[in-house]
Scaffold this motif. Structure first.
Motif, mmCIF file in Angstrom:
data_model
loop_
_atom_site.group_PDB
_atom_site.id
_atom_site.type_symbol
_atom_site.label_atom_id
_atom_site.label_comp_id
_atom_site.label_asym_id
_atom_site.label_seq_id
_atom_site.Cartn_x
_atom_site.Cartn_y
_atom_site.Cartn_z
ATOM 1 N N GLN A 39 0.849 -1.188 0.000
ATOM 2 C CA GLN A 39 0.000 0.000 0.000
ATOM 3 C C GLN A 39 0.881 1.233 0.000
ATOM 4 O O GLN A 39 1.681 1.440 0.912
ATOM 5 C CB GLN A 39 -0.939 0.019 1.201
ATOM 6 C CG GLN A 39 -1.951 1.145 1.132
ATOM 7 C CD GLN A 39 -3.088 0.959 2.118
ATOM 8 O OE1 GLN A 39 -2.983 0.237 3.105
ATOM 9 N NE2 GLN A 39 -4.212 1.606 1.832
ATOM 10 N N ALA A 40 0.731 2.010 -1.045
ATOM 11 C CA ALA A 40 1.463 3.260 -1.165
ATOM 12 C C ALA A 40 0.593 4.399 -0.621
ATOM 13 O O ALA A 40 -0.634 4.277 -0.589
ATOM 14 C CB ALA A 40 1.820 3.515 -2.627
ATOM 15 N N PRO A 41 1.196 5.493 -0.214
ATOM 16 C CA PRO A 41 0.425 6.619 0.325
ATOM 17 C C PRO A 41 -0.639 7.085 -0.672
ATOM 18 O O PRO A 41 -0.343 7.303 -1.850
ATOM 19 C CB PRO A 41 1.488 7.692 0.551
ATOM 20 C CG PRO A 41 2.744 6.942 0.745
ATOM 21 C CD PRO A 41 2.648 5.744 -0.142
ATOM 22 N N GLY A 42 -1.860 7.200 -0.193
ATOM 23 C CA GLY A 42 -2.940 7.686 -1.031
ATOM 24 C C GLY A 42 -3.499 6.681 -2.014
ATOM 25 O O GLY A 42 -4.353 7.022 -2.834
ATOM 26 N N LYS A 43 -3.001 5.449 -1.946
ATOM 27 C CA LYS A 43 -3.470 4.416 -2.877
ATOM 28 C C LYS A 43 -4.076 3.254 -2.111
ATOM 29 O O LYS A 43 -3.814 3.064 -0.923
ATOM 30 C CB LYS A 43 -2.314 3.922 -3.753
ATOM 31 C CG LYS A 43 -1.765 4.979 -4.692
ATOM 32 C CD LYS A 43 -0.763 4.373 -5.652
ATOM 33 C CE LYS A 43 -0.273 5.410 -6.643
ATOM 34 N NZ LYS A 43 0.693 4.819 -7.617
ATOM 35 N N GLU A 44 -4.871 2.480 -2.822
ATOM 36 C CA GLU A 44 -5.464 1.307 -2.216
ATOM 37 C C GLU A 44 -4.430 0.185 -2.133
ATOM 38 O O GLU A 44 -3.480 0.125 -2.920
ATOM 39 C CB GLU A 44 -6.672 0.848 -3.029
ATOM 40 C CG GLU A 44 -7.823 1.841 -2.978
ATOM 41 C CD GLU A 44 -9.152 1.216 -3.371
ATOM 42 O OE1 GLU A 44 -10.167 1.919 -3.253
ATOM 43 O OE2 GLU A 44 -9.164 0.050 -3.796
ATOM 44 N N ASP A 89 7.479 1.360 -6.790
ATOM 45 C CA ASP A 89 7.387 0.217 -5.880
ATOM 46 C C ASP A 89 7.412 0.656 -4.415
ATOM 47 O O ASP A 89 7.230 -0.167 -3.516
ATOM 48 C CB ASP A 89 8.545 -0.759 -6.122
ATOM 49 C CG ASP A 89 8.485 -1.416 -7.491
ATOM 50 O OD1 ASP A 89 9.561 -1.545 -8.125
ATOM 51 O OD2 ASP A 89 7.385 -1.791 -7.934
ATOM 52 N N THR A 90 7.637 1.941 -4.190
ATOM 53 C CA THR A 90 7.651 2.452 -2.832
ATOM 54 C C THR A 90 6.292 2.247 -2.167
ATOM 55 O O THR A 90 5.264 2.649 -2.704
ATOM 56 C CB THR A 90 8.003 3.952 -2.829
ATOM 57 O OG1 THR A 90 9.356 4.108 -3.276
ATOM 58 C CG2 THR A 90 7.863 4.545 -1.436
ATOM 59 N N ALA A 91 6.301 1.586 -1.015
ATOM 60 C CA ALA A 91 5.049 1.259 -0.322
ATOM 61 C C ALA A 91 5.382 0.536 0.975
ATOM 62 O O ALA A 91 6.537 0.153 1.212
ATOM 63 C CB ALA A 91 4.171 0.365 -1.192
ATOM 64 N N VAL A 92 4.359 0.342 1.777
ATOM 65 C CA VAL A 92 4.467 -0.585 2.903
ATOM 66 C C VAL A 92 4.026 -1.952 2.379
ATOM 67 O O VAL A 92 2.952 -2.064 1.762
ATOM 68 C CB VAL A 92 3.592 -0.154 4.087
ATOM 69 C CG1 VAL A 92 3.696 -1.179 5.209
ATOM 70 C CG2 VAL A 92 4.022 1.229 4.585
ATOM 71 N N TYR A 93 4.858 -2.935 2.603
ATOM 72 C CA TYR A 93 4.590 -4.291 2.112
ATOM 73 C C TYR A 93 4.135 -5.166 3.273
ATOM 74 O O TYR A 93 4.742 -5.162 4.354
ATOM 75 C CB TYR A 93 5.850 -4.878 1.472
ATOM 76 C CG TYR A 93 6.112 -4.308 0.097
ATOM 77 C CD1 TYR A 93 6.556 -2.996 -0.064
ATOM 78 C CD2 TYR A 93 5.902 -5.074 -1.049
ATOM 79 C CE1 TYR A 93 6.776 -2.463 -1.321
ATOM 80 C CE2 TYR A 93 6.126 -4.555 -2.308
ATOM 81 C CZ TYR A 93 6.557 -3.246 -2.441
ATOM 82 O OH TYR A 93 6.768 -2.723 -3.689
ATOM 83 N N TYR A 94 3.075 -5.918 3.006
ATOM 84 C CA TYR A 94 2.477 -6.765 4.020
ATOM 85 C C TYR A 94 2.463 -8.220 3.562
ATOM 86 O O TYR A 94 2.182 -8.512 2.396
ATOM 87 C CB TYR A 94 1.032 -6.350 4.292
ATOM 88 C CG TYR A 94 0.863 -4.949 4.814
ATOM 89 C CD1 TYR A 94 0.697 -3.884 3.938
ATOM 90 C CD2 TYR A 94 0.857 -4.692 6.183
ATOM 91 C CE1 TYR A 94 0.540 -2.593 4.414
ATOM 92 C CE2 TYR A 94 0.694 -3.401 6.666
ATOM 93 C CZ TYR A 94 0.538 -2.371 5.771
ATOM 94 O OH TYR A 94 0.369 -1.082 6.244
ATOM 95 N N CYS A 95 2.708 -9.095 4.492
ATOM 96 C CA CYS A 95 2.554 -10.518 4.287
ATOM 97 C C CYS A 95 1.171 -10.913 4.797
ATOM 98 O O CYS A 95 0.713 -10.383 5.821
ATOM 99 C CB CYS A 95 3.650 -11.247 5.065
ATOM 100 S SG CYS A 95 3.550 -13.029 5.054
#
Length: 117
Positions: A39-44, A89-95
């Motif tokens: 999830q990137a800032p401002g995006k789903e 590709d900058t974002a918070v990545y979740y498993c």
């Protein structure tokens, strides 16, 4: 109690690589579809890659050929190798984990990936 713990995020220059890892506990990994979301800032939030318990793997089009998801059921770990990283590709990545692929019931806390251009 199920826990998913991500690691491996950080700051990298465009074109570089990172490897994310997800350590799972409290579940039998072979029964779960495992996914990486971001999830990137401002995006789903979007699903980047998934490794289905039946062996099928899928990727979002934007990362095909650059990212590789892998799993080690014996070690209860899932990884995401990310090559040729781009600023987008900058974002918070979740498993995340879904029992037999039904619903994404379990989530990690996320790991930040920042790609500088």
């Amino acid at each position: 109690q199920v826990q998913l713990v991500e690691s491996g995020g950080g700051l990298v220059q465009a074109g570089g690589s990172l490897r994310l890892s997800c350590a799972a506990s409290g579940l039998t990994l072979s029964r779960y579809t495992m996914g990486w979301f971001r999830q990137a800032p401002g995006k789903e939030r979007e699903r980047v890659a998934a490794s289905w318990s039946g062996g099928i793997i899928d990727y979002v089009d934007s990362v095909k050929g650059r990212f590789t998801i892998s799993r080690d059921n014996a070690k209860n770990t899932v990884s995401l190798q990310m090559n040729s990283l781009k600023s987008e590709d900058t974002a918070v990545y979740y498993c995340a984990a879904a029992l037999y692929g039904r619903s994404w019931s379990y989530w990690g806390q996320g790991t930040q990936v920042i790609v500088s251009s």
